[in-house]
Design a protein around this motif. Structure first.
Motif, PDB file in Angstrom:
ATOM      1  N   VAL A   1     -10.575  39.323  28.067  1.00 38.26           N
ATOM      2  CA  VAL A   1     -10.061  38.042  28.644  1.00 38.26           C
ATOM      3  C   VAL A   1     -10.687  36.909  27.554  1.00 38.26           C
ATOM      4  O   VAL A   1      -9.818  35.912  27.214  1.00 38.26           O
ATOM      5  N   ALA A   2     -11.678  37.099  26.958  1.00 39.52           N
ATOM      6  CA  ALA A   2     -12.296  36.324  25.976  1.00 39.52           C
ATOM      7  C   ALA A   2     -11.529  36.140  24.745  1.00 39.52           C
ATOM      8  O   ALA A   2     -11.364  35.140  24.223  1.00 39.52           O
ATOM      9  N   CYS A   3     -11.017  37.196  24.287  1.00 41.05           N
ATOM     10  CA  CYS A   3      -9.789  37.243  23.277  1.00 41.05           C
ATOM     11  C   CYS A   3      -8.617  36.129  23.319  1.00 41.05           C
ATOM     12  O   CYS A   3      -8.300  35.803  22.457  1.00 41.05           O
ATOM     13  N   ALA A   4      -8.155  36.086  24.826  1.00 42.00           N
ATOM     14  CA  ALA A   4      -7.411  34.976  24.901  1.00 42.00           C
ATOM     15  C   ALA A   4      -7.756  33.831  24.774  1.00 42.00           C
ATOM     16  O   ALA A   4      -6.934  32.554  24.841  1.00 42.00           O
ATOM     17  N   LEU A   5      -8.941  33.425  24.739  1.00 39.85           N
ATOM     18  CA  LEU A   5      -9.543  31.862  24.733  1.00 39.85           C
ATOM     19  C   LEU A   5     -10.160  31.438  23.523  1.00 39.85           C
ATOM     20  O   LEU A   5     -10.045  30.344  23.021  1.00 39.85           O
ATOM     21  N   TYR A   6     -10.375  32.177  22.617  1.00 39.74           N
ATOM     22  CA  TYR A   6     -10.625  31.791  21.219  1.00 39.74           C
ATOM     23  C   TYR A   6     -10.536  33.005  19.913  1.00 39.74           C
ATOM     24  O   TYR A   6     -10.102  33.980  20.363  1.00 39.74           O
ATOM     25  N   ASP A   7     -10.772  32.528  18.942  1.00 43.66           N
ATOM     26  CA  ASP A   7     -10.455  33.393  17.629  1.00 43.66           C
ATOM     27  C   ASP A   7     -12.013  34.275  17.553  1.00 43.66           C
ATOM     28  O   ASP A   7     -12.664  34.036  16.790  1.00 43.66           O
ATOM     29  N   ILE A   8     -12.078  35.355  18.547  1.00 42.17           N
ATOM     30  CA  ILE A   8     -13.356  35.944  18.885  1.00 42.17           C
ATOM     31  C   ILE A   8     -13.866  36.996  17.651  1.00 42.17           C
ATOM     32  O   ILE A   8     -15.013  36.983  17.460  1.00 42.17           O
ATOM     33  N   LEU A   9     -12.842  37.281  16.828  1.00 39.86           N
ATOM     34  CA  LEU A   9     -13.456  38.088  15.863  1.00 39.86           C
ATOM     35  C   LEU A   9     -14.027  37.426  14.561  1.00 39.86           C
ATOM     36  O   LEU A   9     -14.443  37.677  13.661  1.00 39.86           O
ATOM     37  N   THR A  10     -13.881  36.029  14.647  1.00 36.88           N
ATOM     38  CA  THR A  10     -14.323  35.058  13.580  1.00 36.88           C
ATOM     39  C   THR A  10     -15.961  35.248  13.725  1.00 36.88           C
ATOM     40  O   THR A  10     -16.656  34.883  12.736  1.00 36.88           O
ATOM     41  N   PHE A  11     -16.257  35.305  14.998  1.00 36.26           N
ATOM     42  CA  PHE A  11     -17.675  35.215  15.319  1.00 36.26           C
ATOM     43  C   PHE A  11     -18.152  36.641  15.625  1.00 36.26           C
ATOM     44  O   PHE A  11     -17.758  37.246  16.451  1.00 36.26           O
ATOM     45  N   PRO A  12     -18.991  37.379  14.869  1.00 36.60           N
ATOM     46  CA  PRO A  12     -19.164  38.803  14.980  1.00 36.60           C
ATOM     47  C   PRO A  12     -20.201  39.378  16.065  1.00 36.60           C
ATOM     48  O   PRO A  12     -19.758  40.478  16.423  1.00 36.60           O
ATOM     49  N   GLN A  13     -20.807  38.437  16.776  1.00 32.80           N
ATOM     50  CA  GLN A  13     -21.569  39.051  18.114  1.00 32.80           C
ATOM     51  C   GLN A  13     -20.955  39.678  18.992  1.00 32.80           C
ATOM     52  O   GLN A  13     -21.166  40.676  19.370  1.00 32.80           O
ATOM     53  N   ALA A  14     -19.885  39.056  19.523  1.00 35.55           N
ATOM     54  CA  ALA A  14     -19.137  39.512  20.592  1.00 35.55           C
ATOM     55  C   ALA A  14     -18.257  40.937  20.385  1.00 35.55           C
ATOM     56  O   ALA A  14     -18.375  41.836  21.168  1.00 35.55           O
ATOM     57  N   PRO A  15     -17.617  40.799  19.090  1.00 38.20           N
ATOM     58  CA  PRO A  15     -17.130  42.343  18.631  1.00 38.20           C
ATOM     59  C   PRO A  15     -18.110  43.463  18.608  1.00 38.20           C
ATOM     60  O   PRO A  15     -17.742  44.552  19.108  1.00 38.20           O
ATOM     61  N   TYR A  16     -19.453  43.145  18.185  1.00 36.21           N
ATOM     62  CA  TYR A  16     -20.192  44.022  18.165  1.00 36.21           C
ATOM     63  C   TYR A  16     -20.518  44.484  19.604  1.00 36.21           C
ATOM     64  O   TYR A  16     -20.822  46.043  19.523  1.00 36.21           O
ATOM     65  N   LEU A  17     -20.751  43.719  20.413  1.00 37.09           N
ATOM     66  CA  LEU A  17     -21.280  43.905  21.798  1.00 37.09           C
ATOM     67  C   LEU A  17     -20.113  44.691  22.444  1.00 37.09           C
ATOM     68  O   LEU A  17     -20.495  45.707  23.020  1.00 37.09           O
ATOM     69  N   PHE A  18     -19.001  44.394  22.297  1.00 35.58           N
ATOM     70  CA  PHE A  18     -17.722  44.925  22.937  1.00 35.58           C
ATOM     71  C   PHE A  18     -17.892  46.423  22.508  1.00 35.58           C
ATOM     72  O   PHE A  18     -17.626  47.320  23.321  1.00 35.58           O
ATOM     73  N   LEU A  19     -17.941  46.535  20.932  1.00 37.70           N
ATOM     74  CA  LEU A  19     -17.921  48.086  20.503  1.00 37.70           C
ATOM     75  C   LEU A  19     -18.976  48.943  20.990  1.00 37.70           C
ATOM     76  O   LEU A  19     -18.807  50.146  21.199  1.00 37.70           O
ATOM     77  N   PHE A  20     -20.391  48.335  21.148  1.00 35.91           N
ATOM     78  CA  PHE A  20     -21.599  48.944  21.987  1.00 35.91           C
ATOM     79  C   PHE A  20     -21.039  49.278  23.255  1.00 35.91           C
ATOM     80  O   PHE A  20     -21.202  50.668  23.703  1.00 35.91           O
ATOM     81  N   MET A  21     -20.264  48.286  24.017  1.00 39.80           N
ATOM     82  CA  MET A  21     -20.164  48.668  25.356  1.00 39.80           C
ATOM     83  C   MET A  21     -19.016  49.780  25.638  1.00 39.80           C
ATOM     84  O   MET A  21     -18.893  50.629  26.573  1.00 39.80           O
ATOM     85  N   ALA A  22     -17.835  49.676  24.466  1.00 40.82           N
ATOM     86  CA  ALA A  22     -16.803  50.763  24.348  1.00 40.82           C
ATOM     87  C   ALA A  22     -17.686  52.296  24.241  1.00 40.82           C
ATOM     88  O   ALA A  22     -17.122  53.206  24.792  1.00 40.82           O
TER      89      ALA A  22
ATOM     90  N   PHE B   1      -6.249  29.789  15.170  1.00 40.00           N
ATOM     91  CA  PHE B   1      -5.688  30.049  16.610  1.00 40.00           C
ATOM     92  C   PHE B   1      -6.831  30.130  17.725  1.00 40.00           C
ATOM     93  O   PHE B   1      -7.776  30.840  17.511  1.00 40.00           O
ATOM     94  N   ASP B   2      -6.634  29.485  18.745  1.00 41.28           N
ATOM     95  CA  ASP B   2      -7.687  29.564  19.881  1.00 41.28           C
ATOM     96  C   ASP B   2      -7.089  30.659  20.763  1.00 41.28           C
ATOM     97  O   ASP B   2      -7.190  30.883  21.946  1.00 41.28           O
TER      98      ASP B   2
END
Lengths: 462, 279
Positions: free
Chosen positions: A412-433, A355-356
């Motif tokens: 927004v990026a979540c609507a563009l690709y399967d972002i949780l498949t790649f760990p970098q963005a989720p780690y960064l998001f939670l750091f920013m949260a 799913f993209d």
């Protein structure tokens, strides 16, 4: 400004980088890992029960240091009260994820998907641990230094990605392979700057990640920090430098030739302009100059933007739209709790679609409840930091604004690709949260909460 | 500090914590067992299953592999057709008879063309609907075929190792039976008949033993953890409810008559005006 609610950082704050506390240094190491190390393409030569991925060891180190520090640490002079409900999104998502597995246990075990679910749960628990520990230990006086670190790392990532596009040499993979060779194996870089047009429509430029979309996401999320630092600094020379950094980050995201490389940074900038229009408009002349310089540094960026609209891109768009009807049988069969968290194995292409769109993926895996919890996870940081997003407090306001915009960019990026498949963005998001929560926290002298009446223990920033 | 305070709070509510442990244990049990009341029974919800695999070779009576003059292409084409045929209802009826399992319990998939682009391999809504219907099947077969080899791989899944092996071994026998029937019916000359050879007996083993315990443990930890986390704010709210009289029912930022420092019998001693900001 309250006597205890908003303290300016002082030398006595023991704040990173002028600290001997190990945890902030581990947080910095986490950021370095996210931006510079292709950790999801690395396997340490030590076996763990679940996985030997590089990031698990750093997460284990963070948890261990936090646990030891909590057990042996001395009482602190300052107590930090976080806004109520700061963890509600994460807790809700964890609960729904486990519930989705418990409710689908027959199906999951019958289809042999328990191993996949287990691995994804391990990742989710790692992310939750990082989020909780960063939130509990980050200090308001450390927000700005970490903001600067994020921009510096993003600039290095962007520069390396531009260099990768020009030469085909992935400096992140090659350096990691050389540095970590005694302890880890690094997979070959997926870089391909001259692909066969009949099979691969676009060059593969991944930076320190496994996928171009992943590197564009982390750059897009780092962009608000560069822009906010440029907007808030009173020194003209620094303003120019931060603006240049912002342009370099944008160039790094665009060079991957993905639409997301334009959409994610654009959304991040839009959020900043909506929240602080006057401060951001002051940057316009600097932005124009910096853009001109960036074009000199990265010639060909216009052709990259033009290539985004080429025919082959339409295949990608058709692939995205075809996901919607294809997911309907699963959604209608299991509407509330989905098929089970972590059961969407994208390598089984004959059974599951890639799913993209992460929201669609979550609807498939954890159902409507899980989707709501996932959205809550993204929105909660903005909600808890709402009172400081427009604050003029230099310690809390700008970092909260940048982190909030980054969280929305992640959404927004979540609507563009399967972002949780790649760990970098989720780690960064939670750091920013965690940064958002920290910015909205209140500091009081230790022991005061014990003397407060319960009705007043909620820390609500002024 | 915070952890110590949390543990202390939980210790003061140890009876509620114990209740939470009981609830978590019950939830863990429900996650892996179905509870029956009349008569009282526990039925496992997790399917411990076994897998087995074998391969079949599509060959000529005088083995094409031993004679360099023979062209393998017709055999490769047939292998591809047979792999598709094996997933059909006709073939599954034969497989069910050979393996002695109910036809309705068998789900078959494949073969999939691995050379196609991913977007063309991904299931459409119709294909996915069929897959969902078959997800509950206890006996599963999957056929794979490489277009440049006259070989079909058979992967079987069943509740026990013996059944999985029997199911995998049944596929080549069923195909051989079907082909022989056609050859006899058409009176195909012996030297032009396709021969199905099984490349060794199926081998297999149990796959997901232990999933039960892991899932139950996971559910227990999460439910118990969530219960404990809820106890902290619940206690705060409960105490706050009891202590509302300290401030009266009105706005704490209001005048002396509606609450505020004048009506604060405990003398919390906040700096002037700060507490008014805390809503």
């Amino acid at each position: 400004m309250g006597a205890f609610a908003r303290r300016a950082p002082t030398r006595g704050d023991d704040a990173w980088p002028r600290t001997r506390r190990p945890l902030p240094w581990l947080f910095a190491a986490l950021l370095v890992m996210i931006f510079l190390v292709p950790f999801d393409a690395m396997q340490l030569k030590v076996a763990l029960p679940v996985s030997s991925d590089f990031d698990r060891f750093l997460v284990i180190a963070i948890v261990a240091v936090w646990a030891v520090g909590t057990a042996l640490g001395r009482p602190q002079a300052v107590e930090r009260l976080r806004p109520s409900g700061w963890a509600i999104g994460m807790i809700a998502f964890l609960l729904v994820a486990v519930a989705s597995i418990a409710f689908n246990v027959e199906r999951i075990t019958n289809l042999g998907e328990w191993d996949d679910a287990q691995k994804h749960l391990a990742v989710l628990f790692s992310l939750a641990a990082v989020f909780a520990i960063v939130t509990l230990n980050l200090r308001a006086s450390e927000l700005r230094p970490f903001s600067v670190l994020i921009v510096v790392l993003a600039v290095i990532t962007a520069t390396g990605t531009i260099y990768e596009k020009k030469t085909g040499f992935n400096v992140f993979y090659e350096t990691s392979s050389a540095v970590f060779s005694p302890i880890a194996t690094v997979a070959p870089s997926p870089t391909d700057i001259n692909p066969d047009p009949s099979t691969t429509p676009r060059p593969t430029i991944t930076g320190p990640t496994r996928h171009a979309l992943s590197v564009t996401s982390i750059l897009g999320m780092a962009l608000p920090f560069a822009v906010v630092l440029a907007a808030m600094t009173p020194v003209r020379r620094r303003r120019v430098l931060w603006s240049l950094a912002a342009c370099l980050i944008i160039a790094g995201a665009l060079i991957t030739q993905r639409k997301s490389g334009a959409v994610v940074p654009a959304m991040a900038l839009l959020v900043l302009f909506v929240l602080r229009p006057r401060q951001l408009l002051r940057l316009a002349p600097f932005g124009i100059v910096a853009l001109a310089v960036a074009l000199v540094v990265t010639p060909g960026i216009f052709s990259t933007v033009r290539e985004l609209g080429q025919t082959k891109e339409q295949d990608s768009t058709e692939g995205r739209t075809s996901d919607y009807p294809a997911v309907m049988p699963d959604v209608l069969t299991r509407p509330m709790l989905g098929s089970g968290f972590g059961t969407l194995d994208s390598e089984r292409v004959d059974t599951y679609r890639i799913f993209d769109n992460e929201y669609l993926g979550q609807l498939f895996q954890v159902g409507a409840f899980g989707l709501l919890a996932f959205i809550a996870l993204i929105v909660t940081p903005l909600f808890v930091a709402r009172s400081v997003l427009r604050s003029d407090d230099p310690v809390r306001g700008p970092p909260a604004l940048a982190a909030g915009a980054a969280c929305l960019a992640f959404g927004v990026a979540c609507a563009l690709y399967d972002i949780l498949t790649f760990p970098q963005a989720p780690y960064l998001f939670l750091f920013m949260a965690a940064m958002c929560t920290c910015a909205a926290s209140v500091e009081v002298p230790a022991g005061w909460t014990a003397r407060m009446p319960p009705t007043m223990r909620r820390a609500v920033p002024a | 500090m915070e952890l110590a305070r949390t543990l202390k709070t939980l210790w003061t509510r140890r009876r509620l914590v114990a209740l939470g442990a009981l609830i978590a244990a019950f939830a863990a049990m429900l996650s892996v067992y179905s509870v029956g009341l009349f008569p009282p029974s526990l039925t496992s919800r997790t399917n411990v299953f076994a897998t087995a695999s074998t391969q079949l070779l599509v060959d000529a009576p005088d083995s094409a592999f031993a004679d360099l003059a023979n062209d393998l292409t017709p055999l490769e084409t047939r292998a591809s057709v047979f792999a598709r045929f094996l997933a059909s209802p006709v073939a599954l009826t034969l497989v069910a008879r050979e393996a002695d399992v109910p036809l309705t319990s068998i789900e078959a998939q494949g073969p999939y063309d691995i050379n196609l682009p991913v977007i063309q391999q991904e299931p459409t809504a119709g294909q996915r609907s069929s897959q969902i219907i078959g997800e509950g099947a206890l006996y599963r077969l999957r056929f794979e075929n490489n277009p440049v080899l006259p070989i079909v791989s058979v992967f079987a899944q069943a509740p026990t190792k013996a059944e999985a092996i029997a199911l995998a071994d049944a596929a080549p026998r069923a195909l051989r039976t079907y082909i022989n029937r056609i050859q006899v019916g058409q009176d195909t000359p012996e030297d032009r008949r396709v021969v199905i050879r099984k490349l060794g007996n199926a081998t297999g083993g149990v796959v997901n033993a232990g999933a039960n315990v892991q899932i139950a443990l996971l559910v227990f930890i999460i439910v118990f953890g969530a219960w404990c986390m809820l106890l902290i704010p619940a206690q705060t709210i409960a105490r706050g409810w009891r202590e509302t009289n300290v401030y009266g029912d009105g706005n704490p930022n209001g005048g002396p008559g509606t609450g505020g420092r004048e009506s604060d019998p405990q003398g919390f001693g906040f700096p002037g005006g700060e507490h008014e900001r805390v809503r």
